[in-house]
Design an enzyme around this catalytic site. Structure first.
Site, PDB file in Angstrom:
ATOM      1  N   LYS A 196      -4.902 -10.327  -7.056  1.00 46.23           N
ATOM      2  CA  LYS A 196      -6.068 -10.446  -6.182  1.00 46.23           C
ATOM      3  C   LYS A 196      -7.214  -9.548  -6.659  1.00 46.23           C
ATOM      4  O   LYS A 196      -6.962  -8.434  -7.111  1.00 46.23           O
ATOM      5  CB  LYS A 196      -5.634 -10.005  -4.773  1.00 46.23           C
TER       6      LYS A 196
ATOM      7  N   LYS B 238     -10.751  -3.719  -4.645  1.00 43.00           N
ATOM      8  CA  LYS B 238     -11.548  -2.525  -4.966  1.00 43.00           C
ATOM      9  C   LYS B 238     -10.686  -1.443  -5.585  1.00 43.00           C
ATOM     10  O   LYS B 238     -11.195  -0.498  -6.175  1.00 43.00           O
ATOM     11  CB  LYS B 238     -12.315  -2.007  -3.749  1.00 43.00           C
TER      12      LYS B 238
ATOM     13  N   LYS C 143       0.824  -1.217   0.000  1.00 45.43           N
ATOM     14  CA  LYS C 143       0.000   0.000   0.000  1.00 45.43           C
ATOM     15  C   LYS C 143       0.848   1.253   0.000  1.00 45.43           C
ATOM     16  O   LYS C 143       0.491   2.260  -0.619  1.00 45.43           O
ATOM     17  CB  LYS C 143      -0.940   0.013   1.210  1.00 45.43           C
TER      18      LYS C 143
HETATM   19  P1  TYM Z   1     -10.735  -5.591   3.742  1.00 41.74           P
HETATM   20  O1  TYM Z   1     -11.705  -4.491   3.978  1.00 41.74           O
HETATM   21  O2  TYM Z   1      -9.636  -5.370   2.764  1.00 41.74           O
HETATM   22  O3  TYM Z   1     -11.485  -6.906   3.304  1.00 41.74           O
HETATM   23  C1  TYM Z   1     -12.579  -7.421   4.044  1.00 41.74           C
HETATM   24  C2  TYM Z   1     -12.525  -8.947   4.036  1.00 41.74           C
HETATM   25  O4  TYM Z   1     -12.576  -9.440   2.702  1.00 41.74           O
HETATM   26  C3  TYM Z   1     -11.481 -10.315   2.465  1.00 41.74           C
HETATM   27  N1  TYM Z   1     -11.036 -10.168   1.061  1.00 41.74           N
HETATM   28  C4  TYM Z   1     -10.884 -11.186   0.217  1.00 41.74           C
HETATM   29  N2  TYM Z   1     -11.076 -12.515   0.363  1.00 41.74           N
HETATM   30  C5  TYM Z   1     -10.847 -13.302  -0.720  1.00 41.74           C
HETATM   31  N3  TYM Z   1     -10.438 -12.809  -1.927  1.00 41.74           N
HETATM   32  C6  TYM Z   1     -10.241 -11.481  -2.113  1.00 41.74           C
HETATM   33  N4  TYM Z   1      -9.863 -11.028  -3.304  1.00 41.74           N
HETATM   34  C7  TYM Z   1     -10.459 -10.602  -1.009  1.00 41.74           C
HETATM   35  N5  TYM Z   1     -10.367  -9.265  -0.851  1.00 41.74           N
HETATM   36  C8  TYM Z   1     -10.723  -9.014   0.430  1.00 41.74           C
HETATM   37  C9  TYM Z   1     -10.409  -9.880   3.434  1.00 41.74           C
HETATM   38  O5  TYM Z   1      -9.482 -10.912   3.701  1.00 41.74           O
HETATM   39  C10 TYM Z   1     -11.220  -9.503   4.647  1.00 41.74           C
HETATM   40  O6  TYM Z   1     -11.534 -10.645   5.411  1.00 41.74           O
HETATM   41  N6  TYM Z   1      -7.725  -5.334   7.696  1.00 41.74           N
HETATM   42  C11 TYM Z   1      -9.001  -5.808   7.248  1.00 41.74           C
HETATM   43  C12 TYM Z   1     -10.173  -5.252   8.049  1.00 41.74           C
HETATM   44  C13 TYM Z   1     -10.079  -5.426   9.528  1.00 41.74           C
HETATM   45  C14 TYM Z   1     -10.256  -6.645  10.246  1.00 41.74           C
HETATM   46  C15 TYM Z   1     -10.103  -6.286  11.610  1.00 41.74           C
HETATM   47  C16 TYM Z   1     -10.518  -7.950   9.868  1.00 41.74           C
HETATM   48  C17 TYM Z   1      -9.840  -4.443  10.437  1.00 41.74           C
HETATM   49  N7  TYM Z   1      -9.843  -4.966  11.679  1.00 41.74           N
HETATM   50  C18 TYM Z   1     -10.177  -7.263  12.619  1.00 41.74           C
HETATM   51  C19 TYM Z   1     -10.606  -8.910  10.879  1.00 41.74           C
HETATM   52  C20 TYM Z   1     -10.439  -8.553  12.229  1.00 41.74           C
HETATM   53  C21 TYM Z   1      -9.192  -5.381   5.801  1.00 41.74           C
HETATM   54  O7  TYM Z   1      -8.616  -4.439   5.338  1.00 41.74           O
HETATM   55  O8  TYM Z   1     -10.117  -6.073   5.139  1.00 41.74           O
END
Ligand code: TYM
Length: 345
Positions: A207, A210, A114
């Protein structure tokens, strides 16, 4: 003393949610809701680690909340709320900023991706992001965290932070009646299903995300039926017919991705899908995948739009969830303050 099982997870309100979020995380959230106490958060504090237009952020928080509900998360059964409404997340994150080591954070691949080349210009929040994530989970002593594969490294860090806290403050923890010296659980990642890493529809080595500039690379949860079908039809493939078992997908990332998506959407496995489609051409498979995707995802977009048309109702749900979340976090945060030596009234 074993910890009571509790589930926590979250998504960032940046851009619109997509098929990767749905298959990698949300489907597991819905399953766990049937058996566990679950806390599902819209992580708005994580979102501002990179610039967000305030008006767009506000809308995105509501839209992600609507997507949670449209997908089947029930705000009466589970706790749904936005992170910034429960101050304990930020309080515990500060304590964890003082527990985690610079060297640990320096190894985080997501920060490197990032921040890119312009590391000096990245926000301090983006660097400390995983500490806040550990606080999200541990402020509820959550034991299980359903996520996609890309969050694995962050969860390992959360376990390291929990372990170091338990160790550094062991004497105080025991003195307060936690006889085995374990104040925080080591939270377990739940990374399951046939689509833990959904790839771009335009490039099977990247991957689904968004931030990809090509909208054709992903299926957004708000896409209508025609758009979903078009994106599936245009998805990149290779010229070979489909193999009959999962081993034959090696070295064929686009085929592997589409088969994984089919398996996850139909609630089966890659082998089951290949038992049916092995030897057949992509054109035939894609027509069926388009039909399945439209059936499963088409209604989501309409429901998200319906729910977001009443922002006051969503805000009420978030406020109610935040109050319930804060009630769980308060005694845990109180113990943390005592353990580290703060004075509180
Ligand atoms: P974020 O917002 O990027 O994504 C949310 C969830 O979606 C999953 N994900 C995917 N799974 C499979 N294939 C993909 N291409 C894909 N893109 C996204 C992510 O693995 C995630 O589960 N850091 C985290 C948010 C967060 C969080 C937490 C999660 C903040 N605090 C505490 C768990 C526990 C994030 O940026 O997810």
């Amino acid at each position: 003393m074993p910890f009571e099982e509790r589930v926590f997870s979250g998504m960032q309100p940046t851009g619109s949610l997509h098929l990767g979020n749905y298959l990698g995380a949300m489907l597991q959230w819905i399953e766990l809701q049937k058996t566990h106490q679950c806390i599902y958060c819209v992580v708005d504090m994580h979102a501002i680690t990179v610039w967000q237009e305030p008006a767009e952020l506000r809308q995105a928080i509501r839209k992600v909340t609507a997507a949670y509900m449209a997908a089947g998360l029930d705000p009466k059964t589970s706790i749904l709320f936005n992170q910034s409404q429960v101050a304990a997340h930020a309080e515990l994150a500060w304590v964890f900023n003082c527990i985690a080591r610079l060297g640990w954070l320096n190894r985080m691949t997501q920060f490197k991706e990032k921040a890119g080349k312009d590391r000096e210009n990245a926000s301090v929040g983006l660097f400390a992001y995983p500490n806040l994530m550990a606080a999200d989970i541990l402020v509820y002593k959550a034991t299980h965290v359903p996520v996609g594969d890309d969050q694995k490294q962050h969860l390992e860090l959360a376990r390291d932070i929990a372990g170091k806290f338990n160790n550094d403050y062991n004497t105080e923890i025991r003195a307060r009646g936690f006889d085995d010296g374990e104040f925080f659980p080591l939270p377990e990642p739940v990374i399951t299903g046939p689509a833990t890493r959904v790839m771009s529809l335009r490039d099977g080595t990247k991957k689904m995300s968004k931030s990809d500039p090509s909208d054709l690379s992903r299926i957004n949860l708000t896409d209508d039926a025609d758009t979903i079908a078009k994106k599936v039809r245009k998805a990149k493939t290779d010229p070979e017919p489909l193999p009959s078992e999962a081993a034959g997908l090696q070295g064929r990332p686009e085929a592997e991705n589409l088969i994984g998506i089919f398996a996850a959407l139909s609630g089966s496995s890659k082998d089951t899908v290949l038992a049916e489609y092995g030897g057949r051409q992509f054109s035939e498979f894609k027509a069926n995948l388009a039909e399945l995707s439209v059936a499963k995802l088409g209604p989501l977009g309409a429901e998200i739009n319906r729910l977001t048309s009443d922002p006051a109702e969503i805000d009420k749900i978030l406020a109610d969830g935040a109050a319930r979340a804060a009630a769980i976090a308060a005694p845990i945060m109180g113990d943390v303050k005592d353990i580290v030596g703060f004075i509180r009234s």
